[in-house]
Motif scaffolding. Structure first.
Motif, PDB file in Angstrom:
ATOM      1  N   ARG A  90      12.667  -9.780  -4.815  1.00 22.30           N
ATOM      2  CA  ARG A  90      12.609  -8.743  -5.847  1.00 22.30           C
ATOM      3  C   ARG A  90      11.749  -7.571  -5.378  1.00 22.30           C
ATOM      4  O   ARG A  90      12.112  -6.403  -5.575  1.00 22.30           O
ATOM      5  N   MET A  91      10.626  -7.864  -4.742  1.00 18.36           N
ATOM      6  CA  MET A  91       9.771  -6.806  -4.218  1.00 18.36           C
ATOM      7  C   MET A  91      10.485  -6.018  -3.129  1.00 18.36           C
ATOM      8  O   MET A  91      10.364  -4.784  -3.047  1.00 18.36           O
ATOM      9  N   GLY A  92      11.251  -6.713  -2.288  1.00 15.47           N
ATOM     10  CA  GLY A  92      11.982  -6.042  -1.208  1.00 15.47           C
ATOM     11  C   GLY A  92      12.976  -5.028  -1.722  1.00 15.47           C
ATOM     12  O   GLY A  92      13.130  -3.935  -1.151  1.00 15.47           O
ATOM     13  N   ILE A  93      13.679  -5.354  -2.822  1.00 14.76           N
ATOM     14  CA  ILE A  93      14.621  -4.402  -3.426  1.00 14.76           C
ATOM     15  C   ILE A  93      13.872  -3.155  -3.885  1.00 14.76           C
ATOM     16  O   ILE A  93      14.340  -2.024  -3.694  1.00 14.76           O
ATOM     17  N   GLY A  94      12.685  -3.347  -4.471  1.00 14.79           N
ATOM     18  CA  GLY A  94      11.874  -2.206  -4.903  1.00 14.79           C
ATOM     19  C   GLY A  94      11.481  -1.315  -3.739  1.00 14.79           C
ATOM     20  O   GLY A  94      11.482  -0.081  -3.853  1.00 14.79           O
ATOM     21  N   LEU A  95      11.172  -1.914  -2.597  1.00 14.47           N
ATOM     22  CA  LEU A  95      10.783  -1.132  -1.414  1.00 14.47           C
ATOM     23  C   LEU A  95      11.950  -0.302  -0.881  1.00 14.47           C
ATOM     24  O   LEU A  95      11.763   0.828  -0.420  1.00 14.47           O
ATOM     25  N   VAL A  96      13.148  -0.852  -0.941  1.00 15.79           N
ATOM     26  CA  VAL A  96      14.341  -0.104  -0.513  1.00 15.79           C
ATOM     27  C   VAL A  96      14.523   1.128  -1.399  1.00 15.79           C
ATOM     28  O   VAL A  96      14.801   2.238  -0.917  1.00 15.79           O
ATOM     29  N   PHE A 108       0.819  -1.222   0.000  1.00 17.23           N
ATOM     30  CA  PHE A 108       0.000   0.000   0.000  1.00 17.23           C
ATOM     31  C   PHE A 108       0.850   1.267   0.000  1.00 17.23           C
ATOM     32  O   PHE A 108       0.571   2.217  -0.735  1.00 17.23           O
ATOM     33  N   VAL A 109       1.882   1.293   0.830  1.00 20.01           N
ATOM     34  CA  VAL A 109       2.701   2.505   0.962  1.00 20.01           C
ATOM     35  C   VAL A 109       3.438   2.844  -0.337  1.00 20.01           C
ATOM     36  O   VAL A 109       3.387   3.995  -0.792  1.00 20.01           O
ATOM     37  N   PRO A 110       4.144   1.886  -0.985  1.00 13.24           N
ATOM     38  CA  PRO A 110       4.783   2.252  -2.259  1.00 13.24           C
ATOM     39  C   PRO A 110       3.783   2.669  -3.326  1.00 13.24           C
ATOM     40  O   PRO A 110       4.104   3.491  -4.191  1.00 13.24           O
ATOM     41  N   SER A 111       2.559   2.130  -3.279  1.00 10.51           N
ATOM     42  CA  SER A 111       1.526   2.564  -4.221  1.00 10.51           C
ATOM     43  C   SER A 111       1.128   4.006  -3.951  1.00 10.51           C
ATOM     44  O   SER A 111       0.793   4.759  -4.871  1.00 10.51           O
ATOM     45  N   THR A 112       1.179   4.398  -2.690  1.00  9.85           N
ATOM     46  CA  THR A 112       0.923   5.797  -2.322  1.00  9.85           C
ATOM     47  C   THR A 112       2.015   6.698  -2.891  1.00  9.85           C
ATOM     48  O   THR A 112       1.750   7.819  -3.343  1.00  9.85           O
ATOM     49  N   MET A 113       3.252   6.208  -2.885  1.00  8.04           N
ATOM     50  CA  MET A 113       4.358   6.986  -3.446  1.00  8.04           C
ATOM     51  C   MET A 113       4.173   7.182  -4.953  1.00  8.04           C
ATOM     52  O   MET A 113       4.435   8.253  -5.493  1.00  8.04           O
ATOM     53  N   MET A 114       3.695   6.148  -5.632  1.00 11.13           N
ATOM     54  CA  MET A 114       3.502   6.231  -7.075  1.00 11.13           C
ATOM     55  C   MET A 114       2.454   7.274  -7.448  1.00 11.13           C
ATOM     56  O   MET A 114       2.499   7.853  -8.535  1.00 11.13           O
ATOM     57  N   ALA A 115       1.504   7.507  -6.538  1.00  9.86           N
ATOM     58  CA  ALA A 115       0.456   8.490  -6.802  1.00  9.86           C
ATOM     59  C   ALA A 115       1.024   9.903  -6.922  1.00  9.86           C
ATOM     60  O   ALA A 115       0.390  10.786  -7.516  1.00  9.86           O
ATOM     61  N   GLN A 116       2.213  10.121  -6.379  1.00  3.82           N
ATOM     62  CA  GLN A 116       2.809  11.464  -6.417  1.00  3.82           C
ATOM     63  C   GLN A 116       3.307  11.828  -7.817  1.00  3.82           C
ATOM     64  O   GLN A 116       3.471  13.006  -8.132  1.00  3.82           O
ATOM     65  N   ILE A 117       3.558  10.814  -8.659  1.00  3.25           N
ATOM     66  CA  ILE A 117       4.120  11.076  -9.992  1.00  3.25           C
ATOM     67  C   ILE A 117       3.215  11.995 -10.794  1.00  3.25           C
ATOM     68  O   ILE A 117       3.675  12.951 -11.432  1.00  3.25           O
ATOM     69  N   ASN A 118       1.909  11.698 -10.776  1.00  8.73           N
ATOM     70  CA  ASN A 118       0.964  12.463 -11.593  1.00  8.73           C
ATOM     71  C   ASN A 118       0.294  13.602 -10.841  1.00  8.73           C
ATOM     72  O   ASN A 118      -0.637  14.214 -11.359  1.00  8.73           O
ATOM     73  N   PHE A 156       8.329  12.945   5.500  1.00  7.22           N
ATOM     74  CA  PHE A 156       7.339  12.106   6.186  1.00  7.22           C
ATOM     75  C   PHE A 156       7.132  10.802   5.409  1.00  7.22           C
ATOM     76  O   PHE A 156       7.058   9.716   5.996  1.00  7.22           O
ATOM     77  N   PHE A 157       7.069  10.898   4.091  1.00  4.86           N
ATOM     78  CA  PHE A 157       6.913   9.709   3.251  1.00  4.86           C
ATOM     79  C   PHE A 157       8.132   8.783   3.365  1.00  4.86           C
ATOM     80  O   PHE A 157       7.995   7.552   3.313  1.00  4.86           O
ATOM     81  N   ALA A 158       9.323   9.370   3.488  1.00  4.67           N
ATOM     82  CA  ALA A 158      10.538   8.560   3.614  1.00  4.67           C
ATOM     83  C   ALA A 158      10.488   7.711   4.884  1.00  4.67           C
ATOM     84  O   ALA A 158      10.838   6.522   4.880  1.00  4.67           O
ATOM     85  N   VAL A 159      10.053   8.333   5.982  1.00  2.00           N
ATOM     86  CA  VAL A 159       9.908   7.602   7.255  1.00  2.00           C
ATOM     87  C   VAL A 159       8.854   6.501   7.111  1.00  2.00           C
ATOM     88  O   VAL A 159       9.044   5.371   7.571  1.00  2.00           O
ATOM     89  N   LEU A 160       7.745   6.829   6.453  1.00  3.30           N
ATOM     90  CA  LEU A 160       6.666   5.864   6.238  1.00  3.30           C
ATOM     91  C   LEU A 160       7.161   4.664   5.420  1.00  3.30           C
ATOM     92  O   LEU A 160       6.841   3.504   5.726  1.00  3.30           O
ATOM     93  N   ASN A 161       7.962   4.935   4.407  1.00  3.90           N
ATOM     94  CA  ASN A 161       8.527   3.866   3.581  1.00  3.90           C
ATOM     95  C   ASN A 161       9.468   2.967   4.380  1.00  3.90           C
ATOM     96  O   ASN A 161       9.472   1.738   4.204  1.00  3.90           O
ATOM     97  N   PHE A 162      10.265   3.572   5.253  1.00  4.15           N
ATOM     98  CA  PHE A 162      11.202   2.790   6.052  1.00  4.15           C
ATOM     99  C   PHE A 162      10.462   1.862   7.010  1.00  4.15           C
ATOM    100  O   PHE A 162      10.811   0.684   7.153  1.00  4.15           O
TER     101      PHE A 162
END
Length: 594
Positions: free
Chosen positions: A416-422, A344-354, A545-551
């Protein structure tokens, strides 16, 4: 889970239960494979062009043409995108339970096309949009009328309903063209999702470069008419491939099957589970073979659900007694939920692109000579980065890792997913630092209150866009393959919809966080972190704040993935490929090349 013994296997026909459009067994040589996939992939290239042709620049249309503020327009974009990615749950259910993937897709694509056509009209007719306004603060301009908003959003959400039936089924139809019981086709299937993402992002690249330029510099009518025409062509191409497709037969209501297991387990909550799994209720192997399906053996996880298949008395109601296979299918879907939550969290990050990433671009110098770069076109670098990384991953990274892991995939899907999260965590750290620098330059040049252009090139945003593409090559490709691969055979569309659901929920979380943070940070007379004037805002704090959330999410993912148990393969194709890989490695060691 193993292929049923005694099953009548004819090597000329597919062995995974697939049939032709008329429901009859289908010849392997006349169907499926990359030949059938080519029609599916070409459709998806045009569909991605249509979807991203709308979503990439939607925030600018809402602000410049419908005169909405930053927070409202960003939330309207993420709410719509969230709906786009949530409706596939319904489309997947209809496909798996009743209509099948092909017919669900065909019906939904006509709805999709009607929504695109109406949207093109909405941006074209002067009567369907408010008068042009040149105020710097668009919130002071005349607002769109109720009718104008109704037509525009009606078109957007009609389109969303259509994608609900296309998105979960198109990639599943593609993957269904490879037989799990044929080692060579299984090997192709392991690479399918890599090349699937590689191919379809050409449509995304065209949308993020050519279409957004047309929308910004030529006109919205042509900018929306082109993807609508492209979608029409893509549907015709998909239909042309019908004679070559392999189809999975609908197996009844997925949710009903799962509900029966849960209800039966609850009703027998006090019944002990026998230590010998052979005492649990199950059909004969021959019965599954007749239906072209597979029996699943009992597993030691989620043992409380095994109560559903404990034989107690003569009550054989499906809401009181379930087979081991039904229970194991339910377990497989439940086991994936913690992994789903972690995306869910990385999908939230992707929403920032547009949304916010594009709004940042509007404040920077976008000129290269006389050419003015559309801010939304930076998303093209996400696509280019993804395309390059997918090729490098499939052609080099996998082969290198195979030498060490002996895994046909190179590394596991969760690794593979874990590398993407990092990488997602790194993206937000860089985005925060870049925004902090942009605000510093804005203050030094006195353009904070005026909201004027900051004398920095728009290309300072490139690192966060490029890294987003790299993250997608690891996380997004692995995510769609993981949820497809780990779903039970008759629930593949529902499994694929997990990967779209996470994008939908991520966009809704983005809307919630944007509104909440904007409101909280403006309390007690503070200016707030997110304002219409980004030069007065503090997006650097928001990204931190997003960086902390991702970690924190990365820690959660590491925990849940540690305890995840992969489902057993329906065939021995993976074992055959792994054995061949080991033999090849041993051969290279014994007979090294000169």
């Amino acid at each position: 889970m193993t292929m049923e013994e005694g099953r009548d296997v004819n090597e000329e026909y597919t062995q995974d239960g697939t049939v032709n459009i008329k429901g009859k067994p289908i010849l392997r040589s006349k169907s499926g494979g990359w030949k059938a996939c080519s029609f599916v992939v070409v459709y998806e290239i045009f569909e991605r062009m249509a979807y991203y042709g709308i979503s990439s620049n939607l925030i600018l249309y809402l602000t410049t043409k419908l005169h909405q503020g930053t927070v409202k327009s960003a939330n309207n974009v993420t709410n719509w995108v969230g709906t786009i990615w949530m409706t596939p749950v319904l489309g997947a259910y209809v496909a798996d339970a009743y209509l099948g993937r092909y017919w669900t897709f065909v019906i939904a694509s006509t709805i999709y096309l009607s929504g695109m056509s109406l949207l093109t009209l909405a941006v074209s007719l002067p009567s369907l949009k408010p008068p042009q306004c040149f105020e710097k603060d668009v919130t002071k301009c005349e607002k769109a009328s109720t009718l104008q908003l109704a037509v525009f959003y009606g078109a957007l959400y009609t389109l969303a309903v259509g994608t609900g039936g296309t998105k979960p089924n198109i990639s599943t139809i593609g993957a269904d063209q490879f037989d799990d019981f044929h080692p060579k086709e299984k090997l192709h299937k392991l690479s399918f999702f890599n090349w699937w993402m590689f191919s379809i992002f050409f449509g995304t690249l065209f949308a993020n470069s050519v279409l957004v330029y047309i929308q910004d510099n030529v006109g919205w009518t042509l900018g929306y008419a082109l993807p609508t025409l492209g979608l029409l062509v893509s549907i015709m191409i998909f239909l042309a491939g019908t004679p070559f497709y392999r189809h999975k037969v609908p197996a009844g209501s997925t949710f009903t099957r799962m509900a029966r297991v849960i209800v039966a387990a609850l009703r027998k909550s006090k019944v002990p589970v026998p230590s010998d799994s052979k005492e649990l209720y199950e059909h004969d192997k021959e019965e599954y073979a007749k239906k072209g399906s597979y029996r699943i053996d009992s597993t030691p996880t989620l043992r409380s659900l095994d109560k559903a298949c404990v034989k107690t008395d003569s009550n054989t109601s499906p809401w009181m007694l379930c087979t081991v296979t039904q229970v194991e299918e339910t377990k497989q879907m439940i086991r994936m939920i913690p992994i789903l939550i972690a995306t869910f969290v990385p999908s939230t990050m992707m929403a920032q692109i547009n949304t916010l990433f594009v709004k940042q671009g509007t404040t920077l110098n976008r000129h290269i000579g006389s050419f003015k770069i559309p801010p939304a076109s930076l998303a093209a670098f996400v696509t280019v980065s993804l395309l390059v990384c997918v090729v490098l991953y499939d052609r080099f990274f996998v082969k290198i890792m195979q030498r060490f892991t002996k895994n046909p995939r190179g590394i596991t899907l969760l690794q593979r997913m874990g590398i993407g999260l990092v990488i997602h965590t790194l993206i937000m750290i860089i985005a925060s630092g870049t925004e902090s620098y942009r605000l510093k330059v804005a203050r030094e040049h006195g353009v904070v209150e005026s909201g004027g252009q900051v004398p920095l090139t728009i290309f300072i945003l490139l690192p966060q866009f490029i890294l987003m593409g790299t993250a997608d090559a690891f996380l997004e490709v692995a995510k769609i393959e993981f949820f497809y691969d780990q779903a039970p055979e008759h629930m593949k569309s529902i499994g694929t919809s997990y990967s779209t659901t996470t994008l939908g929920i991520g966009n809704f979380i983005s809307s919630f966080l944007l509104s909440t943070v904007s409101h909280i940070t403006q309390e007690h007379g503070h200016k707030g972190w997110i304002l219409n004037n980004l030069n007065e805002s503090h997006l650097d704090y928001y990204y931190a704040f997003f960086a902390v959330l991702n970690f924190l999410n990365l820690i959660f993912f590491a925990f849940v993935s540690r305890f995840y148990v992969y489902r057993v393969e329906v065939s021995d194709s993976i074992d055959v490929l792994a054995k061949e890989l080991k033999e090849k490695t041993v051969s290279n060691v014994v007979n090294p090349k000169d």
